[in-house]
Design an enzyme around this catalytic site. Structure first.
Site, mmCIF file in Angstrom:
data_model
loop_
_atom_site.group_PDB
_atom_site.id
_atom_site.type_symbol
_atom_site.label_atom_id
_atom_site.label_comp_id
_atom_site.label_asym_id
_atom_site.label_seq_id
_atom_site.Cartn_x
_atom_site.Cartn_y
_atom_site.Cartn_z
ATOM 1 N N LYS A 216 0.834 -1.201 0.000
ATOM 2 C CA LYS A 216 0.000 0.000 0.000
ATOM 3 C C LYS A 216 0.872 1.256 0.000
ATOM 4 C CE LYS A 216 -3.448 2.378 2.881
ATOM 5 N NZ LYS A 216 -2.605 3.588 3.107
ATOM 6 N N LYS B 134 7.281 0.974 1.913
ATOM 7 C CA LYS B 134 7.826 -0.012 0.980
ATOM 8 C C LYS B 134 9.183 0.424 0.414
ATOM 9 C CE LYS B 134 5.649 0.172 -2.774
ATOM 10 N NZ LYS B 134 6.636 1.122 -3.354
ATOM 11 N N LYS C 87 6.734 9.289 -9.140
ATOM 12 C CA LYS C 87 7.314 10.303 -8.257
ATOM 13 C C LYS C 87 8.834 10.247 -8.258
ATOM 14 C CE LYS C 87 5.424 9.314 -4.299
ATOM 15 N NZ LYS C 87 4.865 7.991 -4.668
ATOM 16 N N ASP D 142 -0.392 -0.179 -4.442
ATOM 17 C CA ASP D 142 -1.021 -1.490 -4.540
ATOM 18 C C ASP D 142 -1.670 -1.684 -5.902
ATOM 19 O OD1 ASP D 142 -3.000 0.370 -4.165
ATOM 20 O OD2 ASP D 142 -4.210 -0.838 -2.819
#
Length: 286
Positions: free
Chosen positions: A15, A20, A46, A136
């Site tokens: 998510k 992550k 990004k 996700d």
């Protein structure tokens, strides 16, 4: 352990906002300091998936390089300067995305991965290739590391929060779908703690029901934020810290991992029931 490929190609999903990228970069840094040769491919428009390794918040991306290359360049001409060297000589590439409001970000990932393959940036001299994939999302270009078999090992980063578990379960559904036509397998679950009630037990139970296991538990520690403010991984910023040792232990667990599974995703009802049961038991025991 290798799944028959050299280098081992691993994708990290989870998510958005779960940590992550921080987790994957610290795993890479731990493997890099141990002498492994790595390429980290950021698959997020990004372009911040390698910022802690390179110390560059705004690294020029593959798609920016392609757009700036002369229109007169020959088809499939090499694109220079897309690889940046980070901590422990880790090669870092950011795929980037389209200009704001124009085009498909998923398509950008496909183009970037095709380009780095064509230019030989992924080669047998590497021990690992990491793909750090946006949030996700498991459709379109964001599913490419799974769908095209680029990454044969998938690790899901989650906390014990419900939305994070829902996202991990959704990604497991995507892995199940594409596993039928390829060799992609779930390597395990990484619990990136948020200190919610019964968190580790909940994530372990979730992993068990998926048919997988928890490969590492990363505690919540303020040194992570401090390292990020200094544009470094914890491995580089606080190498003697307990948090750095937790990332090293996780890197070792992934390197030694021999359990790869086709997951069995949970129903939403079962996931909610499981979380409620463990939360109520945690409250009763507190």
């Amino acid at each position: 352990m290798s799944m028959g490929v050299n280098p081992r190609q691993i994708a990290f999903y989870g998510k958005g906002g779960i940590g992550k990228s921080t987790t994957s970069q610290n795993i890479a840094a731990a493997l890099g300091e141990a002498g492994r040769a790595l390429l980290v491919v950021g698959c997020d428009p990004k372009a911040d998936c390698t910022s802690l390794l390179t110390g560059e918040l705004f690294q020029e991306t593959v798609l920016e390089k392609v757009r700036s290359q002369s229109r007169n360049a020959a088809p499939n001409a090499p694109v220079e300067g897309i690889v940046h060297t980070g901590f422990a000589d880790i090669a870092c590439v950011e795929s980037g995305g389209p200009e704001p409001g124009v085009g498909c970000a998923g398509r950008g990932i496909i183009c970037a991965i095709e380009l780095i393959e064509r230019q030989g940036i992924i080669h047998d001299g590497l021990d690992y290739v990491f793909y750090d994939v946006l949030g996700d999302v498991v459709c379109g270009g964001f599913a490419m590391p799974i769908r095209e078999g680029k990454a044969q090992e998938i690790y899901l980063v989650t906390s014990g929060e419900m939305m994070s578990l829902y996202a991990a379960n959704n990604i497991a559904t995507g892995i199940l779908k594409f596993a039928a036509s390829g060799k992609t397998r779930l390597g395990g679950i990484i619990c990136n703690c948020r200190n919610v009630a019964g968190e580790v037990e909940l994530v372990r139970t979730f992993a068990d029901e998926l048919g997988s296991s928890v490969v590492g538990v990363i505690p919540r520690d303020n040194v992570v934020q401090a390292s990020e403010l200094n544009k470094q991984t914890v491995i580089q910023y606080a190498p003697e810290s307990a948090q750095a040792e937790a990332y090293r232990a996780l890197a070792h667990a992934i390197e030694a991992n021999e359990r790869f599974a086709v997951p069995t995703p949970l129903s939403r009802e079962r996931l909610r029931e499981m979380a409620l049961s463990i939360a109520e038991e945690s409250v009763r025991l507190s």
